[in-house]
Design a protein around this motif. Structure first.
Motif, PDB file in Angstrom:
ATOM      1  N   VAL A   6      37.989  38.421  42.819  1.00 22.86           N
ATOM      2  CA  VAL A   6      37.330  37.706  43.905  1.00 22.86           C
ATOM      3  C   VAL A   6      37.720  38.355  45.229  1.00 22.86           C
ATOM      4  O   VAL A   6      38.729  39.051  45.318  1.00 22.86           O
ATOM      5  N   PRO A   7      36.919  38.146  46.277  1.00 16.23           N
ATOM      6  CA  PRO A   7      37.239  38.763  47.566  1.00 16.23           C
ATOM      7  C   PRO A   7      38.584  38.295  48.117  1.00 16.23           C
ATOM      8  O   PRO A   7      39.033  37.173  47.843  1.00 16.23           O
ATOM      9  N   HIS A   8      39.195  39.155  48.896  1.00 18.01           N
ATOM     10  CA  HIS A   8      40.432  38.809  49.606  1.00 18.01           C
ATOM     11  C   HIS A   8      40.126  38.890  51.093  1.00 18.01           C
ATOM     12  O   HIS A   8      40.126  39.965  51.699  1.00 18.01           O
ATOM     13  N   LEU A   9      39.816  37.737  51.686  1.00 28.30           N
ATOM     14  CA  LEU A   9      39.346  37.667  53.071  1.00 28.30           C
ATOM     15  C   LEU A   9      40.507  37.256  53.967  1.00 28.30           C
ATOM     16  O   LEU A   9      40.666  36.083  54.311  1.00 28.30           O
ATOM     17  N   ALA A  10      41.305  38.235  54.355  1.00 25.22           N
ATOM     18  CA  ALA A  10      42.545  37.936  55.073  1.00 25.22           C
ATOM     19  C   ALA A  10      42.601  38.584  56.447  1.00 25.22           C
ATOM     20  O   ALA A  10      43.662  38.632  57.068  1.00 25.22           O
ATOM     21  N   GLY A  11      41.450  39.063  56.938  1.00 23.64           N
ATOM     22  CA  GLY A  11      41.436  39.762  58.217  1.00 23.64           C
ATOM     23  C   GLY A  11      40.564  39.071  59.238  1.00 23.64           C
ATOM     24  O   GLY A  11      40.631  37.850  59.434  1.00 23.64           O
ATOM     25  N   ASN A  12      39.684  39.846  59.856  1.00 24.75           N
ATOM     26  CA  ASN A  12      38.855  39.357  60.958  1.00 24.75           C
ATOM     27  C   ASN A  12      37.484  38.850  60.519  1.00 24.75           C
ATOM     28  O   ASN A  12      36.580  38.723  61.353  1.00 24.75           O
ATOM     29  N   GLY A 251      31.987  43.305  56.178  1.00 22.64           N
ATOM     30  CA  GLY A 251      32.371  44.630  55.712  1.00 22.64           C
ATOM     31  C   GLY A 251      33.309  45.350  56.664  1.00 22.64           C
ATOM     32  O   GLY A 251      34.261  46.026  56.235  1.00 22.64           O
ATOM     33  N   CYS A 252      33.061  45.225  57.955  1.00 25.55           N
ATOM     34  CA  CYS A 252      33.956  45.861  58.939  1.00 25.55           C
ATOM     35  C   CYS A 252      35.361  45.284  58.853  1.00 25.55           C
ATOM     36  O   CYS A 252      36.359  46.026  58.888  1.00 25.55           O
ATOM     37  N   ALA A 253      35.457  43.966  58.758  1.00 24.84           N
ATOM     38  CA  ALA A 253      36.771  43.337  58.648  1.00 24.84           C
ATOM     39  C   ALA A 253      37.498  43.803  57.395  1.00 24.84           C
ATOM     40  O   ALA A 253      38.719  44.002  57.402  1.00 24.84           O
ATOM     41  N   GLN A 254      36.739  43.985  56.322  1.00 25.18           N
ATOM     42  CA  GLN A 254      37.341  44.469  55.080  1.00 25.18           C
ATOM     43  C   GLN A 254      37.764  45.932  55.177  1.00 25.18           C
ATOM     44  O   GLN A 254      38.856  46.311  54.725  1.00 25.18           O
TER      45      GLN A 254
END
Length: 377
Positions: A6-12, A251-254
């Protein structure tokens, strides 16, 4: 249930999405699309990048830009996700299925050399498949599981026959081949995916990268409805395959976290290798000496995968089987193919294990204990 990937959404991600809403840039034009293209080019070592609505759409456009036409053949490894072959079919072309190697589970350069020598001939400026009379329009290697194919010999063979190479690099961002990143390996075009289960996700979308500005401009033209000028003239039958600014924001945050995400994936893969190498009946995923995989998916090679998936599910572990080869898929059962012994031996024995970049060590140890327990029965 410990999920597979699953995605790891830990940024911006949230901040950038808020910016899209606040500025009204939510569709296929916006600053994050431009920024994503710049970041993808930089991260992959490519000169140019074009964002697309999916990896499959990117492959389709890349093949068309490379000159693939209806009725022609495109060399494809049999062991790949069906989208690779579907992109060929969307061009009206036919996948010519070749085997993989045990070394890396990617396109076998020796078999490619053999079929080029025995089964093709030169006809003017084209390479022609003797049995069918079809032009061989492209070679499409796949960077399996995020590990680069052995590109140097593949490119040498293709260049000698003046056949373009389009690489399916869907999960290969962060990988290295002989020290080079995946957009700098010599393919005419390479294609990434940002689907939800990829190490770097935009919730969807893809990108095509390359060194040739004109070729990448052709991809952009094909994916933006073939519009020429501002008066609604469209000079080719094309597609609306654009990434939205909302997707690009995620996508940029990733991409800003690429190194951290790939390091986590490699750490997870390394721990599984260490913990399961001596488990009954287990073989590890291959690690080719010329490549450093991005380790998109982790797991083991073992018999009895369907039963293991069911039993691991009962223990709260979201394990899965993996790709069924293209020649076993109903739409491609009649596709031309070389002997495929490795693909046929490997595919049913691939067990993928939870490997989200955010997987915590306690959960991974739970997975390891469950796998060892199931194998000991």
């Amino acid at each position: 249930m410990i999920p597979l990937a699953v995605p790891h959404l830990a940024g911006n991600e949230a901040r950038y999405l808020r910016e899209c809403v606040d500025t009204n840039f939510v569709s296929s034009v916006g600053p994050f699309v431009d920024r994503l293209e710049t970041l993808v080019a930089e991260c992959s070592g490519a000169a140019h990048a074009v964002a697309t609505s999916s990896g499959t759409a990117g492959l389709h456009a890349a093949l068309l830009a490379a000159g693939v036409s209806p009725g022609e053949l495109v060399v494809v490894p049999a062991f790949t996700f069906i989208a690779t072959a579907n992109a060929v079919s969307h061009c009206g072309a036919v996948p010519w299925l070749l085997d993989i190697t045990e070394t890396d589970w990617t396109l076998d350069p020796e078999q490619l050399a053999g079929v080029f020598e025995r089964e093709t001939r030169r006809d003017g400026g084209s390479l022609v498949h003797v049995a069918s009379g079809r032009r061989v329009a492209a070679v499409l290697p796949v960077h399996t599981l995020g590990a680069p194919a052995d590109m140097d010999p593949i490119l040498e063979l293709a260049r000698a026959q003046r056949v373009p190479v389009v690489a399916d690099a869907a999960a290969a961002l962060g990988s290295l081949y002989r020290g080079r990143p995946p957009g700098a390996l010599g393919a005419d075009l390479s294609v990434f995916s940002f689907n939800g289960n990829k190490t770097v996700t935009a919730g969807g979308g893809g990108a095509v990268v390359g060194a040739d500005a004109a070729l990448c401009d052709r991809v952009r033209h094909l994916t933006t409805t073939g519009r020429s000028g501002t008066d609604y003239t469209h000079d080719v039958v094309a597609f609306n395959s654009r990434m939205t600014n909302l997707q690009a924001a995620v996508g940029c945050a990733q991409l800003e976290q690429l190194d951290v995400l790939v390091a986590a994936k490699r750490r997870i893969a390394r721990r599984y290798d260490e913990a399961l190498a001596d488990a009954p009946g287990v073989r590890l995923f291959p690690r080719a000496p010329w490549a450093r995989s991005a380790c998109w998916m982790s797991g083991v090679r073992v018999g009895g995968v369907p039963e293991l998936v069911a039993r691991l599910g009962e223990r709260g572990v979201g394990a899965r089987s993996f790709w069924k080869p293209i020649h076993l898929q109903p739409p491609y059962r009649e596709a031309p193919r070389a002997p495929l012994p490795v693909s046929e031996a490997v595919w049913a024995e691939v067990l993928t294990l939870p490997c989200s970049a955010g997987l915590v060590s306690e959960d991974q140890e739970t997975v390891i204990e469950a796998v060892r327990g199931c194998l000991a029965r």
